[in-house]
Write a protein that holds these residues in place. Sequence first.
Motif, PDB file in Angstrom:
ATOM      1  N   GLY A 190       4.427  12.810   2.744  1.00  0.00           N
ATOM      2  CA  GLY A 190       3.031  13.226   2.789  1.00  0.00           C
ATOM      3  C   GLY A 190       2.621  13.796   4.130  1.00  0.00           C
ATOM      4  N   MET A 191       3.275  13.315   5.193  1.00  0.00           N
ATOM      5  CA  MET A 191       2.944  13.810   6.538  1.00  0.00           C
ATOM      6  C   MET A 191       3.324  15.275   6.719  1.00  0.00           C
ATOM      7  N   LEU A 192       4.133  15.822   5.817  1.00  0.00           N
ATOM      8  CA  LEU A 192       4.441  17.244   5.883  1.00  0.00           C
ATOM      9  C   LEU A 192       3.219  18.087   5.533  1.00  0.00           C
ATOM     10  N   PHE A 193       2.264  17.473   4.805  1.00  0.00           N
ATOM     11  CA  PHE A 193       1.106  18.216   4.318  1.00  0.00           C
ATOM     12  C   PHE A 193      -0.225  17.726   4.880  1.00  0.00           C
ATOM     13  N   GLU A 194      -0.265  16.493   5.362  1.00  0.00           N
ATOM     14  CA  GLU A 194      -1.541  15.895   5.769  1.00  0.00           C
ATOM     15  C   GLU A 194      -1.316  14.949   6.941  1.00  0.00           C
ATOM     16  N   ASP A 195      -2.387  14.532   7.565  1.00  0.00           N
ATOM     17  CA  ASP A 195      -2.353  13.608   8.701  1.00  0.00           C
ATOM     18  C   ASP A 195      -1.870  12.222   8.245  1.00  0.00           C
ATOM     19  N   LEU A 196      -1.213  11.526   9.149  1.00  0.00           N
ATOM     20  CA  LEU A 196      -0.655  10.201   8.862  1.00  0.00           C
ATOM     21  C   LEU A 196      -1.693   9.253   8.278  1.00  0.00           C
ATOM     22  N   ILE A 197      -2.865   9.184   8.869  1.00  0.00           N
ATOM     23  CA  ILE A 197      -3.885   8.224   8.432  1.00  0.00           C
ATOM     24  C   ILE A 197      -4.364   8.561   7.024  1.00  0.00           C
ATOM     25  N   VAL A 198      -4.554   9.834   6.731  1.00  0.00           N
ATOM     26  CA  VAL A 198      -4.985  10.261   5.400  1.00  0.00           C
ATOM     27  C   VAL A 198      -3.913   9.906   4.370  1.00  0.00           C
ATOM     28  N   VAL A 199      -2.669  10.166   4.707  1.00  0.00           N
ATOM     29  CA  VAL A 199      -1.557   9.852   3.800  1.00  0.00           C
ATOM     30  C   VAL A 199      -1.452   8.347   3.601  1.00  0.00           C
ATOM     31  N   ALA A 200      -1.554   7.588   4.682  1.00  0.00           N
ATOM     32  CA  ALA A 200      -1.476   6.122   4.571  1.00  0.00           C
ATOM     33  C   ALA A 200      -2.575   5.601   3.660  1.00  0.00           C
ATOM     34  N   ASP A 201      -3.777   6.164   3.775  1.00  0.00           N
ATOM     35  CA  ASP A 201      -4.877   5.712   2.926  1.00  0.00           C
ATOM     36  C   ASP A 201      -4.666   6.075   1.457  1.00  0.00           C
ATOM     37  N   MET A 202      -3.860   7.107   1.189  1.00  0.00           N
ATOM     38  CA  MET A 202      -3.557   7.466  -0.201  1.00  0.00           C
ATOM     39  C   MET A 202      -2.387   6.644  -0.747  1.00  0.00           C
ATOM     40  N   VAL A 203      -1.370   6.421   0.080  1.00  0.00           N
ATOM     41  CA  VAL A 203      -0.132   5.804  -0.387  1.00  0.00           C
ATOM     42  C   VAL A 203      -0.227   4.271  -0.435  1.00  0.00           C
ATOM     43  N   LEU A 204      -0.816   3.666   0.581  1.00  0.00           N
ATOM     44  CA  LEU A 204      -0.798   2.201   0.674  1.00  0.00           C
ATOM     45  C   LEU A 204      -1.407   1.488  -0.534  1.00  0.00           C
ATOM     46  N   PRO A 205      -2.578   1.900  -1.041  1.00  0.00           N
ATOM     47  CA  PRO A 205      -3.114   1.164  -2.200  1.00  0.00           C
ATOM     48  C   PRO A 205      -2.195   1.219  -3.419  1.00  0.00           C
ATOM     49  N   VAL A 206      -1.598   2.378  -3.640  1.00  0.00           N
ATOM     50  CA  VAL A 206      -0.712   2.534  -4.799  1.00  0.00           C
ATOM     51  C   VAL A 206       0.515   1.651  -4.641  1.00  0.00           C
ATOM     52  N   MET A 207       1.115   1.653  -3.467  1.00  0.00           N
ATOM     53  CA  MET A 207       2.331   0.881  -3.255  1.00  0.00           C
ATOM     54  C   MET A 207       2.057  -0.623  -3.214  1.00  0.00           C
ATOM     55  N   MET A 208       0.922  -1.020  -2.669  1.00  0.00           N
ATOM     56  CA  MET A 208       0.572  -2.448  -2.679  1.00  0.00           C
ATOM     57  C   MET A 208       0.364  -2.918  -4.115  1.00  0.00           C
ATOM     58  N   ALA A 209      -0.313  -2.095  -4.918  1.00  0.00           N
ATOM     59  CA  ALA A 209      -0.529  -2.448  -6.324  1.00  0.00           C
ATOM     60  C   ALA A 209       0.802  -2.504  -7.069  1.00  0.00           C
ATOM     61  N   ALA A 210       1.700  -1.558  -6.780  1.00  0.00           N
ATOM     62  CA  ALA A 210       3.007  -1.560  -7.444  1.00  0.00           C
ATOM     63  C   ALA A 210       3.812  -2.803  -7.070  1.00  0.00           C
ATOM     64  N   ALA A 211       3.734  -3.214  -5.812  1.00  0.00           N
ATOM     65  CA  ALA A 211       4.455  -4.413  -5.373  1.00  0.00           C
ATOM     66  C   ALA A 211       3.909  -5.657  -6.072  1.00  0.00           C
ATOM     67  N   VAL A 212       2.593  -5.764  -6.162  1.00  0.00           N
ATOM     68  CA  VAL A 212       1.987  -6.921  -6.831  1.00  0.00           C
ATOM     69  C   VAL A 212       2.301  -6.879  -8.326  1.00  0.00           C
ATOM     70  N   LEU A 213       2.316  -5.679  -8.904  1.00  0.00           N
ATOM     71  CA  LEU A 213       2.665  -5.547 -10.314  1.00  0.00           C
ATOM     72  C   LEU A 213       4.107  -6.015 -10.555  1.00  0.00           C
ATOM     73  N   ALA A 214       5.016  -5.652  -9.663  1.00  0.00           N
ATOM     74  CA  ALA A 214       6.403  -6.102  -9.789  1.00  0.00           C
ATOM     75  C   ALA A 214       6.491  -7.628  -9.720  1.00  0.00           C
ATOM     76  N   LEU A 215       5.731  -8.221  -8.809  1.00  0.00           N
ATOM     77  CA  LEU A 215       5.697  -9.684  -8.706  1.00  0.00           C
ATOM     78  C   LEU A 215       5.133 -10.291  -9.989  1.00  0.00           C
ATOM     79  N   GLY A 216       4.079  -9.672 -10.508  1.00  0.00           N
ATOM     80  CA  GLY A 216       3.471 -10.161 -11.743  1.00  0.00           C
ATOM     81  C   GLY A 216       4.398 -10.079 -12.932  1.00  0.00           C
ATOM     82  N   VAL A 217       5.175  -8.990 -13.022  1.00  0.00           N
ATOM     83  CA  VAL A 217       6.134  -8.847 -14.115  1.00  0.00           C
ATOM     84  C   VAL A 217       7.184  -9.960 -14.043  1.00  0.00           C
TER      85      VAL A 217
END
Length: 174
Positions: free
Chosen positions: A30-57
Motif C-alpha cells: 500500500g505504501m507504493l500508492f499512499e502514505d504509511l499512516i493512511v495505509v495502516a489505517d486501512m489495513v490494520l482494522p481488516v487484519m485485526m478482524a481477520a486474526a480475531v476471526l481465525a481465533l474464533g473459528v
Amino acid sequence: MIGHIKRRLGQYGAAWVAAFLATGAAILAGMLFEDLIVVADMVLPVMMAAAVLALGVGLIASLVSRETVGTKLAVGALALLLVLPLMWAPVAAGVAIAFFADRSIEYSQVYAAFQIGVSELLFPLEQLVRSGAVFGSVWALFQGVASIVGFISALSNIWPILRRLLGPEPAPAA
C-alpha cells in the motif's frame, strides 16, 4: 486433551505469524500508492478482524468437537487470554514498518484507538495491582508480553520444520 490444546496453540501461533506477515506485506504494498499512516489505517482494522476471526473459528471448532468439557473450557480460557496478543500481531507489523521507515505510528487513528482500547481494559487491572501507577509501563509490558507470546508461538511452529530441513540427528557411536 493435551494434544487438542497443543494443536490449537500451534494454530494460534500460525495465525499470529500469518497476521504479522500479511499485514506487513499489505502495508508495504500500500505504501507504493499512499502514505504509511493512511495505509495502516486501512489495513490494520481488516487484519485485526481477520486474526480475531481465525481465533474464533478455532474456538468454535473446539466447542463443537468431541473433546471433554474441561478441554473446551481450557481452550476457551486460552482464547480469552490470547486474543489481545493475537490482535497485537498486525499492529506490531505496522509498528515495525513505521520504525524502519522512521515514521511515528502514533499518528495512525487505528493504532491510537487500539492503544486506548487496551488501556481501558488494562488500566482497571493495573489500579487493582499497583494502585494507579503510570499507564506507560503497562502499555510497554503489554507490548513486550504480546511480542514474546507471538515469537514463542511462531518458534514452536517453525522448529519442527527446521529440524526436518536439517535432517535426522546422527546415530550415537556404539
